[in-house]
Design an enzyme around this catalytic site. Structure first.
Site, short mmCIF file in Angstrom:
data_model
loop_
_atom_site.label_atom_id
_atom_site.label_comp_id
_atom_site.label_asym_id
_atom_site.label_seq_id
_atom_site.Cartn_x
_atom_site.Cartn_y
_atom_site.Cartn_z
N CYS A 1 -111.99 -24.85 -67.66
CA CYS A 1 -112.21 -24.56 -66.24
C CYS A 1 -113.51 -23.76 -66.04
O CYS A 1 -113.63 -22.63 -66.52
CB CYS A 1 -110.99 -23.80 -65.72
N CYS B 1 -113.23 -20.33 -64.63
CA CYS B 1 -112.69 -19.34 -65.58
C CYS B 1 -113.80 -18.82 -66.48
O CYS B 1 -113.85 -17.64 -66.81
CB CYS B 1 -111.59 -19.96 -66.45
N VAL C 1 -99.67 31.17 -80.28
CA VAL C 1 -100.98 30.53 -80.50
C VAL C 1 -101.65 30.30 -79.14
O VAL C 1 -102.83 30.61 -78.95
CB VAL C 1 -100.83 29.20 -81.29
C1 LIG Z 1 -99.69 24.81 -86.56
C2 LIG Z 1 -100.91 24.92 -85.69
C3 LIG Z 1 -101.62 26.09 -85.63
C4 LIG Z 1 -102.77 26.19 -84.85
N1 LIG Z 1 -103.49 27.35 -84.85
C5 LIG Z 1 -104.67 27.40 -84.17
C6 LIG Z 1 -105.51 28.56 -84.23
O1 LIG Z 1 -105.18 29.54 -84.89
N2 LIG Z 1 -106.70 28.53 -83.56
C7 LIG Z 1 -107.09 27.43 -82.83
O2 LIG Z 1 -108.17 27.46 -82.23
N3 LIG Z 1 -106.31 26.34 -82.73
C8 LIG Z 1 -105.12 26.30 -83.38
N4 LIG Z 1 -104.35 25.18 -83.31
C9 LIG Z 1 -104.71 24.12 -82.36
C10 LIG Z 1 -104.18 24.48 -80.95
O3 LIG Z 1 -102.92 25.09 -81.01
C11 LIG Z 1 -104.05 23.26 -80.05
O4 LIG Z 1 -103.30 22.28 -80.71
C12 LIG Z 1 -105.36 22.64 -79.63
O5 LIG Z 1 -106.19 23.62 -79.06
C13 LIG Z 1 -105.11 21.54 -78.58
O6 LIG Z 1 -104.46 22.11 -77.45
P1 LIG Z 1 -103.70 21.30 -76.36
O7 LIG Z 1 -104.17 21.69 -75.02
O8 LIG Z 1 -103.74 19.85 -76.67
O9 LIG Z 1 -102.17 21.79 -76.45
P2 LIG Z 1 -101.34 22.14 -77.72
O10 LIG Z 1 -101.28 23.61 -77.85
O11 LIG Z 1 -101.80 21.37 -78.88
O12 LIG Z 1 -99.90 21.64 -77.30
C14 LIG Z 1 -99.58 20.26 -77.21
C15 LIG Z 1 -98.59 20.08 -76.10
O13 LIG Z 1 -97.38 20.77 -76.42
C16 LIG Z 1 -96.78 21.32 -75.25
N5 LIG Z 1 -96.63 22.77 -75.49
C17 LIG Z 1 -97.52 23.74 -75.30
N6 LIG Z 1 -96.98 24.91 -75.67
C18 LIG Z 1 -95.75 24.67 -76.11
C19 LIG Z 1 -94.70 25.47 -76.61
N7 LIG Z 1 -94.83 26.80 -76.74
N8 LIG Z 1 -93.56 24.88 -76.98
C20 LIG Z 1 -93.39 23.55 -76.85
N9 LIG Z 1 -94.34 22.75 -76.37
C21 LIG Z 1 -95.51 23.29 -76.01
C22 LIG Z 1 -97.71 21.01 -74.10
O14 LIG Z 1 -97.23 19.87 -73.44
C23 LIG Z 1 -99.02 20.71 -74.77
O15 LIG Z 1 -99.79 19.79 -74.04
C24 LIG Z 1 -103.19 25.07 -84.10
C25 LIG Z 1 -102.46 23.88 -84.14
C26 LIG Z 1 -101.34 23.78 -84.94
C27 LIG Z 1 -100.58 22.48 -85.00
#
Ligand SMILES: Cc1cc2nc3c(=O)[nH]c(=O)nc-3n(C[C@H](O)[C@H](O)[C@H](O)COP(=O)(O)OP(=O)(O)OC[C@H]3O[C@@H](n4cnc5c(N)ncnc54)[C@H](O)[C@@H]3O)c2cc1C
Length: 485
Positions: A54, A57, A357
């Site tokens: 076609c 298309c 965190v």
């Molecule tokens: C184990 C670990 C340690 C980390 N330590 C550091 C650090 O020391 N320094 C650093 O700069 N970054 C650190 N990070 C990365 C940081 O925590 C975030 O993952 C990154 O900045 C992305 O943030 P985000 O906005 O996507 O939300 P994130 O913090 O990654 O959270 C993801 C989603 O989880 C949900 N959420 C948020 N808070 C909570 C909660 N309390 N309980 C349940 N659900 C929740 C929300 O929907 C959020 O969008 C760490 C990550 C991990 C996995």
């Protein structure tokens, strides 16, 4: 799972699978139509029925492709929103498929949730169909306008990757967590790839830590394919990592860790959905990892809670290659003095640790402007998401109702997170319902069953019913090793 082989790789390879022409729209046919539309993480699909002979298309194709490049494939500007597909009705094999959609002219475009197309049909007079005919998509601009009106977006054809204002902030949207099911798979596969690329299993300690984490995934990962992949690794671990010394390279045989893609060969897909940032270097993997931890925590039973705690702590310490993150996290792990006995306490520990965190990063990101402007760190969950979690709050302090927080987390990271899969199963066939249910079924009754030597590390801590079962089947099917070799 009954998806036709390769349906997921078709989704992943859009632009690769059709690499010759660099087409972004996915070519569907009778064989892959249902499986591709069932497997896609996208919320909506556009299906173009056309005929290759076609001329109109052919002229329309560049317009359609301009829109498809926004949505399809790992390089998509807005991945995970819309899957753009096409079906060539001039191919004899597709005749029945095109008939089911009462194709009256070419090109004819449809819109709807992908699951509604699976085993679906369309009739001109049928009212109340969730599949709509796109009646104004003659140019790329008009097609995109039509899509924007449907989903309330303001996408533009010249949007650039991560230089856009359109990522929808999900901070207070209770529904959006359902998209995170794909991110959990993505983060699992990415974590595994990082371990492989860093050859991070270097000692008996890291080997034991890895095995325990894989064991946790095999028992409690939300995705069936990740549970299966994890169980495969466990079953073969003695062969691929004898005495904790792993071989990593991918080869034709099955004797290296690289040959065991943990969530199947089509994950990682190359993008995050719930965890997608509005900037290139924010969110993504670390967000997916948190969601993975929370989703695991709500599956854990009382008897497994301390095992799960030490496993996650060790995993972060050994394999999360962000020094600052793991040091801080390790401090918080070390501050736990008494072993967890209740799953509830563990769920709340992961939650409060994540909040600590968040609290720290709130300050860092405000002073350094390193955060994602669309997803500022907050103490979570905000009141909009869970009003009953709050007993009281002022500027300085929140008093939590821990019972409600626990209940909220169980639902949010449990049924709510998997609701997209469930939704698909409700509308699908009976067979599909079973598949979806099986996809989500996790081992809830953790039995202590003595199993083989290769899982010595695993059973040293605990053993899971489903895993033991899988292990036994594998053992039965395995050829005995010839000890004289
Ligand atoms: C184990 C670990 C340690 C980390 N330590 C550091 C650090 O020391 N320094 C650093 O700069 N970054 C650190 N990070 C990365 C940081 O925590 C975030 O993952 C990154 O900045 C992305 O943030 P985000 O906005 O996507 O939300 P994130 O913090 O990654 O959270 C993801 C989603 O989880 C949900 N959420 C948020 N808070 C909570 C909660 N309390 N309980 C349940 N659900 C929740 C929300 O929907 C959020 O969008 C760490 C990550 C991990 C996995």
């Amino acid at each position: 799972v009954s998806s036709s082989p390769g349906s997921r790789s078709i989704l992943r390879d859009i632009g690769g699978g059709n690499a010759d022409q660099k087409d972004k729209a996915v070519e569907l046919n009778t064989t892959n139509f249902d499986s591709v539309l069932r497997d896609t993480p996208a919320k909506y699909a556009v299906v173009e029925f056309f005929a290759h002979w076609c001329p109109a298309c052919r002229n329309y194709k560049p317009h359609y492709e301009k829109v498809a490049r926004l949505f399809n494939g790992p390089d998509a500007i807005h991945p995970g929103m819309v899957l753009m597909t096409r079906v060539d009705c001039a191919m004899k094999t597709n005749t029945k498929l095109c008939d089911k959609f009462s194709i009256s002219h070419y090109p004819m475009l449809f819109w709807g949730p992908p699951s509604k197309f699976v085993s679906g049909s369309w009739e001109p007079k049928k009212e109340k169909s969730e599949i709509l005919v796109i009646d104004d998509g003659r140019t790329a601009d008009r097609l995109l306008d039509w899509i924007n009106k449907q989903i309330g977006s303001s996408y533009r054809l010249d949007d650039k990757k991560f230089e856009n204002e359109h990522v929808l902030s999900n901070i207070t949207n209770y529904e959006q967590i359902s998209q995170a099911v794909y991110d959990i798979e993505e983060a699992t596969a990415e974590a595994f790839d990082i371990i492989l690329s860093h050859k991070a299993i270097k000692s008996s300690e890291t080997s034991a830590s890895f095995v325990r984490f894989i064991q946790l995934l095999a028992a409690h990962h939300l995705s069936r394919r990740c549970r299966k992949g994890a169980a495969e690794i466990l079953v073969n671990y003695d062969d691929i990592c004898p005495s904790g010394k792993c071989s990593y390279e991918e080869s034709g045989g099955k004797d290296t860790l690289g040959n065991f893609p943990i969530c199947g060969k089509d994950v990682p897909r190359g993008y995050y959905m719930f965890c997608r940032g509005s900037k290139n270097d924010t969110r993504g993997f670390s967000c997916g990892l948190w969601v993975l931890f929370h989703s695991l925590s709500v599956k854990i039973e009382d008897g497994e809670s301390h095992f799960a705690f030490t496993t996650i702590c060790d995993f972060v310490n050994n394999f999360f290659m962000c020094d600052e993150c793991r040091l801080h996290f390790n401090d918080m792990c070390l501050s736990v003095k008494t072993p967890f006995k209740k799953a509830r306490d563990f769920v709340l520990w992961v939650w409060s640790t994540h909040n600590k965190v968040n609290e720290r990063l709130m300050k860092d990101e405000a002073s350094l402007s390193t955060g994602d402007p669309k997803f500022p760190k907050i103490i979570w969950p905000p009141k909009e998401l869970c009003p009953s979690c709050y007993l009281s709050s002022d500027q300085k302090k929140i008093e939590w109702d821990h019972d409600h927080v626990y209940k909220f987390l169980k639902n949010y990271y449990g049924p709510k997170l998997v609701s997209v899969y469930k939704e698909k199963s409700v509308i699908g066939s009976k067979e599909e319902t079973n598949i979806a249910t099986e996809d989500l079924t996790v081992a809830t009754n953790a039995l202590v069953v003595p199993i083989g030597a290769a899982l010595a590390i695993a059973i040293a801590s605990c053993a899971f019913g489903a895993l033991a079962c899988y292990w036994r089947t594998q053992q039965k099917n395995r050829k005995p090793r010839r000890s004289w070799n």
